[in-house]
Design a protein around this motif. Structure first.
Motif, mmCIF file in Angstrom:
data_model
loop_
_atom_site.group_PDB
_atom_site.id
_atom_site.type_symbol
_atom_site.label_atom_id
_atom_site.label_comp_id
_atom_site.label_asym_id
_atom_site.label_seq_id
_atom_site.Cartn_x
_atom_site.Cartn_y
_atom_site.Cartn_z
ATOM 1 N N PRO A 49 51.083 41.046 41.782
ATOM 2 C CA PRO A 49 49.796 41.170 41.074
ATOM 3 C C PRO A 49 48.661 41.646 41.965
ATOM 4 O O PRO A 49 47.565 41.916 41.492
ATOM 5 C CB PRO A 49 49.542 39.737 40.579
ATOM 6 C CG PRO A 49 50.296 38.865 41.522
ATOM 7 C CD PRO A 49 51.519 39.648 41.885
ATOM 8 N N TYR A 57 50.906 41.628 34.594
ATOM 9 C CA TYR A 57 49.997 40.539 34.973
ATOM 10 C C TYR A 57 48.675 40.584 34.215
ATOM 11 O O TYR A 57 47.822 39.724 34.412
ATOM 12 C CB TYR A 57 49.738 40.564 36.476
ATOM 13 C CG TYR A 57 50.980 40.281 37.289
ATOM 14 C CD1 TYR A 57 51.492 38.991 37.372
ATOM 15 C CD2 TYR A 57 51.642 41.297 37.970
ATOM 16 C CE1 TYR A 57 52.635 38.733 38.108
ATOM 17 C CE2 TYR A 57 52.786 41.046 38.718
ATOM 18 C CZ TYR A 57 53.277 39.757 38.777
ATOM 19 O OH TYR A 57 54.407 39.492 39.511
ATOM 20 N N GLY A 58 48.497 41.586 33.365
ATOM 21 C CA GLY A 58 47.273 41.669 32.581
ATOM 22 C C GLY A 58 46.089 42.087 33.428
ATOM 23 O O GLY A 58 46.225 42.727 34.470
ATOM 24 N N ASP A 61 40.692 37.810 34.102
ATOM 25 C CA ASP A 61 40.969 36.426 34.474
ATOM 26 C C ASP A 61 42.460 36.163 34.649
ATOM 27 O O ASP A 61 42.869 35.422 35.547
ATOM 28 C CB ASP A 61 40.398 35.474 33.418
ATOM 29 C CG ASP A 61 38.886 35.482 33.397
ATOM 30 O OD1 ASP A 61 38.289 35.942 34.394
ATOM 31 O OD2 ASP A 61 38.304 35.038 32.389
ATOM 32 N N SER A 62 43.292 36.748 33.785
ATOM 33 C CA SER A 62 44.731 36.515 33.899
ATOM 34 C C SER A 62 45.285 37.100 35.196
ATOM 35 O O SER A 62 46.182 36.527 35.817
ATOM 36 C CB SER A 62 45.463 37.122 32.700
ATOM 37 O OG SER A 62 45.256 38.524 32.632
ATOM 38 N N LEU A 63 44.739 38.231 35.611
ATOM 39 C CA LEU A 63 45.184 38.842 36.866
ATOM 40 C C LEU A 63 44.773 37.979 38.056
ATOM 41 O O LEU A 63 45.564 37.772 38.984
ATOM 42 C CB LEU A 63 44.599 40.243 37.003
ATOM 43 C CG LEU A 63 44.971 41.005 38.282
ATOM 44 C CD1 LEU A 63 46.475 41.176 38.388
ATOM 45 C CD2 LEU A 63 44.275 42.365 38.318
ATOM 46 N N ALA A 65 44.280 34.773 38.068
ATOM 47 C CA ALA A 65 45.117 33.572 38.047
ATOM 48 C C ALA A 65 46.511 33.879 38.589
ATOM 49 O O ALA A 65 47.099 33.075 39.328
ATOM 50 C CB ALA A 65 45.207 33.020 36.623
ATOM 51 N N ALA A 66 47.035 35.052 38.229
ATOM 52 C CA ALA A 66 48.356 35.449 38.721
ATOM 53 C C ALA A 66 48.340 35.641 40.234
ATOM 54 O O ALA A 66 49.291 35.266 40.928
ATOM 55 C CB ALA A 66 48.799 36.735 38.024
ATOM 56 N N GLN A 67 47.266 36.207 40.751
ATOM 57 C CA GLN A 67 47.157 36.417 42.188
ATOM 58 C C GLN A 67 47.102 35.082 42.932
ATOM 59 O O GLN A 67 47.762 34.902 43.965
ATOM 60 C CB GLN A 67 45.921 37.259 42.504
ATOM 61 C CG GLN A 67 46.034 38.699 42.034
ATOM 62 C CD GLN A 67 44.752 39.471 42.214
ATOM 63 O OE1 GLN A 67 43.686 38.908 42.479
ATOM 64 N NE2 GLN A 67 44.815 40.791 42.054
ATOM 65 N N TYR A 70 50.456 33.537 42.894
ATOM 66 C CA TYR A 70 51.368 34.292 43.759
ATOM 67 C C TYR A 70 51.214 33.843 45.215
ATOM 68 O O TYR A 70 52.202 33.621 45.921
ATOM 69 C CB TYR A 70 51.066 35.772 43.615
ATOM 70 C CG TYR A 70 52.039 36.687 44.306
ATOM 71 C CD1 TYR A 70 53.252 37.016 43.724
ATOM 72 C CD2 TYR A 70 51.736 37.252 45.544
ATOM 73 C CE1 TYR A 70 54.153 37.869 44.342
ATOM 74 C CE2 TYR A 70 52.623 38.111 46.172
ATOM 75 C CZ TYR A 70 53.823 38.411 45.571
ATOM 76 O OH TYR A 70 54.708 39.255 46.188
#
Length: 256
Positions: A49, A57-58, A61-63, A65-67, A70
């Motif tokens: 991400p 990963y969108g 905010d979703s990105l 959160a994914a980062q 990760y």
């Protein structure tokens, strides 16, 4: 063509000529471990991400959160590593292939590309792989022990690559490298490796002494990795050593 084996007294070696020989040999042999590590780190970054290229990963905010997730999954968290959990004990191995940004990735890969091939040719593929992983693990673990209370995530191949620089300093102190110095208006200048690498190490040491345990560059991991790499090369290759008959080669070049 058969290659004889012989013992070299490294005190009598023409270091510049030896650097040429191993530089050509590295180019001819392709330095598969070095280039494989570069390819793996780049591939891991691109599908993560962090690159921004993976739509799974969108965004927004979703990105973010994914980062964060990760980093927590694959990076070293010093407090957890020192606590001794089995999962945390594996994170220095995974963190070696995770980078936090494009600049982080490209900077590390440049140094690995410049200095890794000749070190690999000198050590051999299997030994270089072992050296890279073990010294990289040690560098990250050393940082974690010193900053045992930190919950900040630590990622990157810097510790392992610093070990490669340390080994290169011992193995090829007189190989000439091209360097760009910001305070000299990025004028490309050629110096013996020992000048460039000692200068780099001093900068890391000074930065490590003034750095805290918050977000930023883990200079202490650089110092620990460099020291481990230099000591390994000193113990392993000091005095006489058995090597294959040499090929002919060019000098190493770098733009750190």
């Amino acid at each position: 063509m058969r290659h004889a084996l012989y013992v070299t007294d490294w005190r009598k070696v023409d270091w510049r000529e030896r650097a040429r020989e191993l530089g050509i040999a590295a180019s001819a042999g392709g330095a598969p471990v070095t280039y494989g590590l570069i390819a793996l780190c780049c591939a891991v970054f691109l599908i993560s991400p962090l690159s921004g290229f993976n739509p799974a990963y969108g965004g927004a905010d979703s990105l973010l959160a994914a980062q964060a997730g990760y980093f927590e999954r694959w990076g070293v968290i010093p407090s957890e590593l020192v606590a001794g959990s089995a999962r945390a004990a594996l994170t220095p191995l995974t963190a070696l292939f995770v980078h936090g940004s494009w600049l982080h990735l490209l900077g590390n890969m440049l140094f690995l590309y410049v200095f890794g091939a000749m070190a690999e040719e000198r050590m051999g593929r299997t030994e270089f792989t072992f050296f890279y992983v073990v010294c990289g693990y040690f560098a990250l673990a050393a940082y974690a022990v010193v900053h045992a209370d930190s919950d900040q995530t630590l990622v990157g191949a810097s510790g392992a690559i610093s070990a490669v620089l340390g080994a290169f300093l011992y193995l090829f102190p007189r190989a000439r490298v091209t360097s760009l110095f910001p305070f000299l208006f990025f004028l490309p200048l050629r110096f013996p490796a020992w000048i460039v690498l000692v200068f780099w190490f001093v900068l890391q040491w000074l930065a490590a002494r003034s750095a805290g345990n918050g977000p930023g560059v883990a200079y202490l991991a650089h110092v620990a990795g460099f020291a481990a790499g230099f000591l390994y090369a000193w113990v392993r290759f000091r005095g006489g050593t058995t090597v294959k008959s040499p090929a002919t080669a060019t000098e190493g070049e770098s733009q750190p």
